[in-house]
Structures are given as structure tokens and as C-alpha cells.
Design a protein around this motif. Sequence first.
Motif, PDB file in Angstrom:
ATOM      1  N   ARG A 149       0.803  -1.214   0.000  1.00 36.58           N
ATOM      2  CA  ARG A 149       0.000   0.000   0.000  1.00 36.58           C
ATOM      3  C   ARG A 149       0.840   1.271   0.000  1.00 36.58           C
ATOM      4  N   GLY A 150       1.781   1.366   0.934  1.00 33.17           N
ATOM      5  CA  GLY A 150       2.604   2.568   1.062  1.00 33.17           C
ATOM      6  C   GLY A 150       3.339   2.910  -0.215  1.00 33.17           C
ATOM      7  N   GLU A 151       3.858   1.902  -0.887  1.00 30.57           N
ATOM      8  CA  GLU A 151       4.551   2.125  -2.153  1.00 30.57           C
ATOM      9  C   GLU A 151       3.566   2.504  -3.257  1.00 30.57           C
ATOM     10  N   LEU A 152       2.496   1.749  -3.388  1.00 33.48           N
ATOM     11  CA  LEU A 152       1.572   1.922  -4.510  1.00 33.48           C
ATOM     12  C   LEU A 152       0.894   3.284  -4.521  1.00 33.48           C
ATOM     13  N   LEU A 153       0.552   3.806  -3.346  1.00 33.76           N
ATOM     14  CA  LEU A 153      -0.174   5.082  -3.291  1.00 33.76           C
ATOM     15  C   LEU A 153       0.626   6.240  -3.872  1.00 33.76           C
ATOM     16  N   GLY A 154       1.951   6.128  -3.884  1.00 37.77           N
ATOM     17  CA  GLY A 154       2.779   7.201  -4.415  1.00 37.77           C
ATOM     18  C   GLY A 154       3.219   6.987  -5.852  1.00 37.77           C
ATOM     19  N   LEU A 155       2.687   5.967  -6.517  1.00 41.15           N
ATOM     20  CA  LEU A 155       3.150   5.622  -7.861  1.00 41.15           C
ATOM     21  C   LEU A 155       2.099   5.898  -8.926  1.00 41.15           C
ATOM     22  N   ASP A 156       2.573   6.142 -10.152  1.00 39.23           N
ATOM     23  CA  ASP A 156       1.673   6.280 -11.288  1.00 39.23           C
ATOM     24  C   ASP A 156       1.371   4.894 -11.853  1.00 39.23           C
ATOM     25  N   GLN A 157       0.607   4.846 -12.952  1.00 40.18           N
ATOM     26  CA  GLN A 157       0.165   3.566 -13.500  1.00 40.18           C
ATOM     27  C   GLN A 157       1.328   2.644 -13.853  1.00 40.18           C
ATOM     28  N   THR A 158       2.304   3.156 -14.562  1.00 41.96           N
ATOM     29  CA  THR A 158       3.434   2.331 -14.994  1.00 41.96           C
ATOM     30  C   THR A 158       4.200   1.774 -13.802  1.00 41.96           C
ATOM     31  N   ASP A 159       4.493   2.633 -12.836  1.00 41.08           N
ATOM     32  CA  ASP A 159       5.251   2.176 -11.668  1.00 41.08           C
ATOM     33  C   ASP A 159       4.423   1.251 -10.774  1.00 41.08           C
ATOM     34  N   CYS A 160       3.099   1.489 -10.689  1.00 41.99           N
ATOM     35  CA  CYS A 160       2.232   0.557  -9.945  1.00 41.99           C
ATOM     36  C   CYS A 160       2.299  -0.829 -10.574  1.00 41.99           C
ATOM     37  N   LEU A 161       2.187  -0.885 -11.901  1.00 47.32           N
ATOM     38  CA  LEU A 161       2.253  -2.178 -12.587  1.00 47.32           C
ATOM     39  C   LEU A 161       3.606  -2.839 -12.378  1.00 47.32           C
ATOM     40  N   ARG A 162       4.675  -2.065 -12.474  1.00 46.94           N
ATOM     41  CA  ARG A 162       6.017  -2.629 -12.223  1.00 46.94           C
ATOM     42  C   ARG A 162       6.090  -3.230 -10.820  1.00 46.94           C
ATOM     43  N   ARG A 163       5.578  -2.506  -9.849  1.00 45.92           N
ATOM     44  CA  ARG A 163       5.651  -2.985  -8.464  1.00 45.92           C
ATOM     45  C   ARG A 163       4.789  -4.220  -8.268  1.00 45.92           C
ATOM     46  N   LEU A 164       3.597  -4.218  -8.816  1.00 44.70           N
ATOM     47  CA  LEU A 164       2.692  -5.358  -8.659  1.00 44.70           C
ATOM     48  C   LEU A 164       3.245  -6.614  -9.325  1.00 44.70           C
ATOM     49  N   LEU A 165       3.981  -6.452 -10.395  1.00 44.45           N
ATOM     50  CA  LEU A 165       4.517  -7.608 -11.119  1.00 44.45           C
ATOM     51  C   LEU A 165       5.928  -7.978 -10.693  1.00 44.45           C
ATOM     52  N   ALA A 166       6.537  -7.183  -9.831  1.00 43.56           N
ATOM     53  CA  ALA A 166       7.880  -7.498  -9.327  1.00 43.56           C
ATOM     54  C   ALA A 166       7.764  -8.660  -8.346  1.00 43.56           C
ATOM     55  N   ALA A 167       8.648  -9.599  -8.480  1.00 41.44           N
ATOM     56  CA  ALA A 167       8.606 -10.783  -7.608  1.00 41.44           C
ATOM     57  C   ALA A 167       9.411 -10.534  -6.343  1.00 41.44           C
ATOM     58  N   ARG A 168       9.028  -9.511  -5.607  1.00 44.24           N
ATOM     59  CA  ARG A 168       9.667  -9.272  -4.313  1.00 44.24           C
ATOM     60  C   ARG A 168       8.593  -8.911  -3.291  1.00 44.24           C
ATOM     61  N   PRO A 169       8.404  -9.789  -2.336  1.00 46.20           N
ATOM     62  CA  PRO A 169       7.351  -9.547  -1.349  1.00 46.20           C
ATOM     63  C   PRO A 169       7.702  -8.392  -0.414  1.00 46.20           C
ATOM     64  N   ALA A 170       6.677  -7.713   0.037  1.00 45.72           N
ATOM     65  CA  ALA A 170       6.838  -6.616   0.985  1.00 45.72           C
ATOM     66  C   ALA A 170       6.588  -7.095   2.408  1.00 45.72           C
ATOM     67  N   VAL A 171       6.295  -8.392   2.574  1.00 43.90           N
ATOM     68  CA  VAL A 171       5.912  -8.919   3.881  1.00 43.90           C
ATOM     69  C   VAL A 171       6.348 -10.383   3.986  1.00 43.90           C
TER      70      VAL A 171
END
Length: 193
Positions: A149-171
Motif C-alpha cells: 500500500r505505502g509504495e503503490l499510493l505514491g506511484l503512477d500507472q506504470t510504476d504501480c504495474l512494475r511494483r505489482l509484477l515485481a517478484a519481491r514480497p513486501a511482507v
Amino acid sequence: PSPSSRTGTQSSPIGELPRSRTAAGDVPPPPSSAILARCVFIYDTIVKVTDPGLHAHLRRQEIEPQVFLLRWLRLLFCREYSLEEALHLWDGLFYDAFRPAIAPADVPLKYPTSSPTGGAEAEWREAAAASARLPLLDYMAAAFLRSMRGELLGLDQTDCLRRLLAARPAVSTTALLTSAHKLRETSVSEPAP
């Protein structure tokens, strides 16, 4: 124009994928497969109820749920975690699936019986049956999304997609299982959109 362009969908091996909603009030077509119905349920019901701010941000960015949820659901987080960590998650999922009784607080949010525009009854029923077999998985996917959540709220569409598809868990897996249980316990039943 092709039938797909008239209905606002794109052809895909998993069924007809709804196109992004572009204007307020646009109603997407009903899901054409159970896995897409499940993605819509997680995104537009669980995430919307448990984190309306995150849901609204991702909708504004026109992030469609199937883009990231298909992989999470089909691979049960194998791409996001190491094999040892994935096995830990699976232990939690399968233990939860075979526990003897469900307390009233554990009753999940309800699947719709049809789409707002009508149709898709079979897809919703099949998705609900799949969720009933692994009841914690839907909440695990929502918890995994909320962990970013903390990361995604500060990102635009492209960066949100990059983060969602990155294989690195935040938890961690333990924290994810705990968060999924808490989400399910605190969710209230509301009709899906």
C-alpha cells in the motif's frame, strides 16, 4: 468493428478480458470465466471493503485486477516467495481449508449471483466454489496487495504495474498469513459491485 470492440472486451486464452473503465459510471461487462470473476471479487469486494483508499487509487490508475491477481492465484505465490516460503504459505492455506468449523466471524464476503449488467451466473458460482475450497486465498491476495500500500499510493500507472509484477514480497509469509486471517475476521458482508 469486431464483436470484441463493440462489447468493450479483448479476446484472451482465459476468456474475454474487460477493458479499463474510462469514465465514472461505466459498468464493465460481466466476467467471462471463473478466474476472472474471482479476480474481480477480490479486487472490487475484498480490497474495496478493507482498503477503499488503495482500491480507489488503483482504479484511478486503471490497474485491472487480472494483470497481477491471475499469477498470484494460479501459482499460489510461488513467483513471489522462495519454495520454502511458498510451502509455509501453502501449509497455512491447506490447514485453513480443512479446519473443522467456521466461526461466524470467519464468514467471507459474499460473491454476487450475477453482474450489474446481468449474466455471468455460472462464472460467479464457479468462482465462489473455488474460493470455498481454499477460503483463505482470496484474503491472502488482498493482504499481499495491501502490504504494498505505502509504495503503490505514491506511484503512477506504470510504476504501480512494475511494483505489482515485481517478484519481491513486501511482507514475510507469517505476517501475510496473519494479515489474511485478520482481513477475513474483520470483513463485513456487502454485495459485490
